[in-house]
Design a protein around this motif. Structure first.
Motif, PDB file in Angstrom:
ATOM      1  N   THR A   1      -6.747  -4.629   1.917  1.00 23.34           N
ATOM      2  CA  THR A   1      -7.204  -3.235   1.935  1.00 23.34           C
ATOM      3  C   THR A   1      -6.048  -2.334   2.308  1.00 23.34           C
ATOM      4  O   THR A   1      -5.068  -2.769   2.932  1.00 23.34           O
ATOM      5  CB  THR A   1      -8.349  -3.024   2.940  1.00 23.34           C
ATOM      6  OG1 THR A   1      -7.882  -3.387   4.238  1.00 23.34           O
ATOM      7  CG2 THR A   1      -9.574  -3.848   2.566  1.00 23.34           C
ATOM      8  N   CYS A   2      -6.114  -1.071   1.908  1.00 22.36           N
ATOM      9  CA  CYS A   2      -5.120  -0.054   2.269  1.00 22.36           C
ATOM     10  C   CYS A   2      -5.805   0.956   3.170  1.00 22.36           C
ATOM     11  O   CYS A   2      -6.736   1.656   2.739  1.00 22.36           O
ATOM     12  CB  CYS A   2      -4.561   0.628   1.017  1.00 22.36           C
ATOM     13  SG  CYS A   2      -3.539  -0.453   0.027  1.00 22.36           S
ATOM     14  N   ASP A   3      -5.359   1.010   4.433  1.00 25.28           N
ATOM     15  CA  ASP A   3      -5.971   1.952   5.383  1.00 25.28           C
ATOM     16  C   ASP A   3      -5.536   3.364   5.099  1.00 25.28           C
ATOM     17  O   ASP A   3      -4.393   3.578   4.719  1.00 25.28           O
ATOM     18  CB  ASP A   3      -5.608   1.551   6.820  1.00 25.28           C
ATOM     19  CG  ASP A   3      -6.165   0.166   7.155  1.00 25.28           C
ATOM     20  OD1 ASP A   3      -5.558  -0.521   7.965  1.00 25.28           O
ATOM     21  OD2 ASP A   3      -7.221  -0.187   6.575  1.00 25.28           O
TER      22      ASP A   3
ATOM     23  N   CYS B   1       0.790  -1.218   0.000  1.00 23.33           N
ATOM     24  CA  CYS B   1       0.000   0.000   0.000  1.00 23.33           C
ATOM     25  C   CYS B   1       0.839   1.294   0.000  1.00 23.33           C
ATOM     26  O   CYS B   1       0.299   2.373   0.205  1.00 23.33           O
ATOM     27  CB  CYS B   1      -0.896   0.015   1.214  1.00 23.33           C
ATOM     28  SG  CYS B   1      -2.232  -1.211   1.174  1.00 23.33           S
TER      29      CYS B   1
ATOM     30  N   SER C   1      -8.764   0.335  -3.118  1.00 20.20           N
ATOM     31  CA  SER C   1      -8.988  -0.489  -1.929  1.00 20.20           C
ATOM     32  C   SER C   1     -10.485  -0.666  -1.700  1.00 20.20           C
ATOM     33  O   SER C   1     -11.253   0.297  -1.844  1.00 20.20           O
ATOM     34  CB  SER C   1      -8.356   0.181  -0.713  1.00 20.20           C
ATOM     35  OG  SER C   1      -8.560  -0.594   0.441  1.00 20.20           O
TER      36      SER C   1
END
Length: 272
Positions: A270-272, A203, A248
């Motif tokens: 997922t990419c926070d 990410c 994401s």
């Protein structure tokens, strides 16, 4: 002309992934992974022609450390020769004049004296000077611009079709979208076709351009950091390659091993 990069100290959590980028932070390519500094390495061809570079380091916590430096050429010293004169000395020989008398036993003694004259030659010493010239070559560096091609990735999405069999039962099949990557083919002088792909590292969001001899990215194909297909690309630990921008959540992340071999194309995250 070889370009050498020296890393003296690093702050962060080891191990560290080392990248070389253009000064604007684009065109990055993976070099190696190290555990401590100091560390020295050479930038491989054909990327060793720029006047300045950005060094990017990603530690084990995902922290990014960058720095920009200019290329400083080495100075070759000039050697000044020493002229030594060695004279040749010839000694002078001085002869001795000797008189030899002759005695006759008669009433009259008449000695005969015969002198011997010796000529002393004169020798002139001429020194020889030897001069050794100094030749200093002039090196003119050649700067070759690097062209970066960013391909366009067009995703193809198939809509969901809901067929109705009976008035009471409805079957709704789920269709998974397929990512369609449009590579840019390039033919080398030897006749080999090389395809370039644009990815985003998930990410951190770094944009990378990778190369392959395969017209599509599948398990079993190989990815390289250079268009000569000599530097295998390995995805950094815990990271994957995604579509441009790394949307994401993702379900089609790509991972490669140290040989550049594509081992999976279905990583989810997922990419926070």
């Amino acid at each position: 002309m070889a370009i050498q990069v020296s890393i003296y100290t690093i702050t962060g959590q080891s191990p560290y992934d080392i990248y070389i980028c253009q000064t604007g932070g684009t065109g990055c390519f993976y070099m190696t992974t190290i555990s401590s500094a100091p560390y020295v390495f050479d930038i491989p061809a054909p990327y060793n022609t720029s006047d300045a570079y950005m060094l990017k380091i990603i530690d084990d916590n995902g922290c990014i450390i960058t720095g920009i430096g200019s290329v400083e050429p080495c100075v070759t010293p000039t050697v000044t020769p020493t002229i030594t004169v060695t004279p040749t000395i010839t000694p002078t020989v001085t002869p001795t004049r000797t008189a030899t008398p002759t005695v006759t036993p008669t009433r009259t003694v008449t000695p005969t004296i015969t002198p011997t004259n010796t000529v002393t030659p004169t020798t002139t010493v001429t020194p020889t000077n030897t001069v050794t010239p100094t030749i200093t070559p002039t090196i003119t560096p050649t700067n070759t611009p690097t062209n970066t091609v960013t391909p366009t990735i067009t995703p193809t999405i198939t809509p969901t079709i809901t067929p109705t069999n009976t008035p009471t039962n409805t079957i709704t099949p789920t269709v998974t979208p397929t990512r369609t990557t449009t590579p840019t083919p390039t033919t080398t002088p030897s006749g080999t076709t090389v395809y370039s792909y644009g990815f985003t590292v998930c990410c951190p969001g770094d944009q990378v351009t990778l190369y392959s001899s395969s017209p599509s990215i599948i398990v079993g194909s190989y990815l390289y950091s250079d268009n000569s297909l000599t530097v295998p690309y390995e995805t950094p630990g815990g990271q994957v390659l995604g579509d441009a921008g790394c949307p994401s959540p993702y379900s089609n992340g790509i991972r490669t091993n140290s040989s550049g071999l594509v081992t999976t194309i279905t990583v989810s995250g997922t990419c926070d």
